[in-house]
Design a protein around this motif. Structure first.
Motif, short mmCIF file in Angstrom:
data_model
loop_
_atom_site.label_atom_id
_atom_site.label_comp_id
_atom_site.label_asym_id
_atom_site.label_seq_id
_atom_site.Cartn_x
_atom_site.Cartn_y
_atom_site.Cartn_z
N LYS A 31 -4.54 23.35 1.59
CA LYS A 31 -3.66 22.21 1.90
C LYS A 31 -3.27 21.47 0.63
N SER A 100 -0.61 22.25 12.65
CA SER A 100 0.18 21.24 11.94
C SER A 100 0.64 21.73 10.58
N TYR A 101 -0.16 22.59 9.92
CA TYR A 101 0.28 23.13 8.62
C TYR A 101 1.44 24.11 8.80
N LEU A 103 3.69 23.85 11.17
CA LEU A 103 4.85 22.99 11.46
C LEU A 103 5.44 22.39 10.19
N LEU A 104 4.58 22.03 9.23
CA LEU A 104 5.04 21.41 8.00
C LEU A 104 6.04 22.28 7.26
N TRP A 105 5.85 23.60 7.31
CA TRP A 105 6.70 24.52 6.57
C TRP A 105 7.78 25.16 7.45
N PRO A 107 10.49 23.26 9.29
CA PRO A 107 11.32 22.16 9.79
C PRO A 107 12.48 22.69 10.63
N TYR A 119 10.70 13.93 9.96
CA TYR A 119 9.91 15.12 10.28
C TYR A 119 8.89 15.40 9.18
N SER A 122 6.15 12.74 9.31
CA SER A 122 5.32 12.88 10.51
C SER A 122 4.37 14.07 10.41
N THR A 123 4.90 15.22 9.99
CA THR A 123 4.04 16.40 9.89
C THR A 123 3.03 16.26 8.74
N LEU A 126 0.31 14.25 10.14
CA LEU A 126 -0.48 15.06 11.07
C LEU A 126 -1.48 15.94 10.35
N ILE A 127 -1.01 16.71 9.36
CA ILE A 127 -1.93 17.62 8.69
C ILE A 127 -2.98 16.85 7.91
#
Length: 494
Positions: A31, A100-101, A103-105, A107, A119, A122-123, A126-127
């Motif tokens: 991360k 969540s990781y 989702l981060l990559w 969008p 976005y 927010s992500t 979250l992570i």
């Protein structure tokens, strides 16, 4: 309740236990590496958001972290379950961290810039929040698994080794597999689908690392502490948090660690400018510095326990902090003074490669010692307050570790802006005065950060001898409590 659960004794851990414990930090390493090296570039260059906006979004997520981490620490300190205080959080965090990781990559496509910023923020929150739900309880285990002074340093060496190796391995894999150049994307770093594939693989790796560590350390639960059977209220948690964080040695080690982490973060964030423009290394040469960092992590893993045992933790840190920054900036100072090989010289790359190994290695050893010293604060606080709150102390440490990314990006941006470094600059074509100003501003800034960290560390009062005495008093209090005798003040025991 067994004696072990009533009060932890100093004990040596098996190599297998240390391996399982340390392996979990692969998740944090992956991360942190993604945030440090790829995230800002991805959302600015690939997704098209302004670089300053991306930096602010990442900083906003860091501010939210300041509230999430201590809450997680307090909750884990006061959790009662058949799986102990820490493991319920570790198991529960595994899947949300991975998802969540990913989702981060990934969008959404076609969103307006404003929605895309929301976005990202927010992500990122979250992570960071989900990784806190694993990393805070897991870090706190270091102070619970053993109270032995040197064993803690050995245990945390495993944690930092796996964190660095995991992060660097994922970095190399991303560049060589997911972001490699193709016919459609000659510059692989601009391939959006490559980042999506990277996020999917990295998220799965984080999930795997967390579960392996949680399952591998599960058998240690009978040896860990349980919280007292008391009703938990918001008011009580707040009072305990304030009282715990008021520990003198903790305040000094925390603030010292903050300035130390700022220096490390600034070095990471601005390193590419020095490699590309100050030394004019090629992209292939820059990529090879991954091996320098990997070698530094391995050396630090072997050296940290030996250094701490020979010099004690605080004196060792007082030596290593100035040493690390001195080695790190020495080539820059010598270049500014005209006493270092010129760009293109066959001596230049080997010299920078070696100094990188030494400076990064010393920095990792210093970070290990800081974490080990914070673990020793746990017993000092327990002696004074009667509460054992590993989660709270390591939550603060984790926040500082995360601050390396946000503060580092912000500080490097301020330096680049202050010296008016041109955008879209090509190596060898930047005004020499601008390059010189880069070194002239960077070196004093680092001297102030590392110097402040060194001075603040002088206020830390826990040594090997004082820690042993603290353990003796706590053990005496536990023995009296077992015999049914009242103990009005643990600190009064002689």
């Amino acid at each position: 309740m067994t004696t072990a659960r009533a009060h932890p004794r100093a004990r040596r851990l098996t190599p297998v236990t240390k391996l399982f414990y340390g392996f979990g930090s692969v998740a944090f390493g992956v991360k942190d590496n993604g945030f440090s090296y790829f995230l800002a570039f991805f959302y600015a260059q690939v997704m098209g958001l302004p670089a300053a906006t991306v930096g602010l979004a990442i900083m906003f997520a860091l501010v939210v972290d300041a509230f999430v981490d201590p809450i997680v620490g307090q909750l884990s300190d006061n959790t009662r379950s058949r799986w102990g205080r820490r493991h319920p959080f570790m198991y529960a965090a595994a899947v949300p961290v991975g998802v969540s990781y990913v989702l981060l990559w990934n969008p959404p496509k076609g969103w307006e810039p404003g929605l895309l910023v929301i976005y990202l923020a927010s992500t990122a929150i979250l992570i960071r929040s989900f990784i806190s739900c694993y990393e805070v309880p897991s870090s706190a285990l270091a102070a619970e698994l053993t109270t032995e002074y040197d064993e803690r340093t050995r245990l945390l060496s495993y944690r930092y080794l796996f964190g660095w190796v995991g992060g660097l391995a994922m970095y190399g894999l991303a560049l060589s597999v997911f972001l490699r150049p193709t016919a459609e994307f000659p510059v692989g770093q601009l391939n959006r689908q490559g980042y999506a594939n990277y996020g999917l693989f990295a998220g799965g790796l984080m999930l795997f690392a967390i579960l392996v560590s949680a399952i591998g350390t599960h058998r240690q639960i009978p040896f860990l502490r349980e919280p007292p059977s008391e009703r938990v209220t918001l008011g009580r948690l707040t009072r305990e948090l304030i009282g715990t964080l008021a520990n003198r040695s903790f305040l000094f080690i925390l603030t010292s660690n903050f300035f130390y982490a700022m220096g490390i973060g600034l070095g990471f964030s601005i390193n590419l400018y020095f490699s590309t423009y100050f030394w004019e290394f090629s992209s292939a040469q820059i990529a090879l510095f991954t091996f320098a960092s990997l070698g530094a992590a391995i050396l630090a893993f072997a050296a940290a326990p030996r250094i701490a045992k020979r010099f004690d933790k605080k004196p060792a840190a007082l030596i290593l902090i100035p040493l690390g920054i001195s080695v790190g900036v020495a080539p820059i100072v010598l270049r500014l003074a005209g006493a270092f090989p010129t760009n293109g010289s066959p001596l230049l790359y080997p010299l920078i490669f070696v100094t990188t190994i030494v400076s990064v290695g010393v920095g990792i050893v210093g970070t290990i010692l800081f974490s080990s010293m914070i673990a020793d604060v746990v017993e000092d606080s327990e002696l004074k307050t009667g509460r054992r709150q590993e989660g709270v102390f390591f939550a603060a440490t984790l926040f500082i570790a995360k601050a390396v990314t946000g503060v580092g990006i912000f500080a490097s941006g301020m330096i680049i802006s202050a010296i008016r470094f041109p955008a879209h600059a090509k190596p060898g074509q930047v005004d020499p005065d601008v390059i010189r100003h880069l070194g002239l501003v960077y070196v004093p800034t680092q001297a102030v950060l590392y110097g402040t960290a060194t001075l603040l560390l002088l206020g830390y009062r826990i040594s090997r001898a004082s820690h042993a005495e603290t353990l003796r008093k706590l053990a005496a209090a536990a023995d009296l409590a077992t015999e049914g005798e009242p103990v009005s003040s643990v600190g009064d025991l002689a």
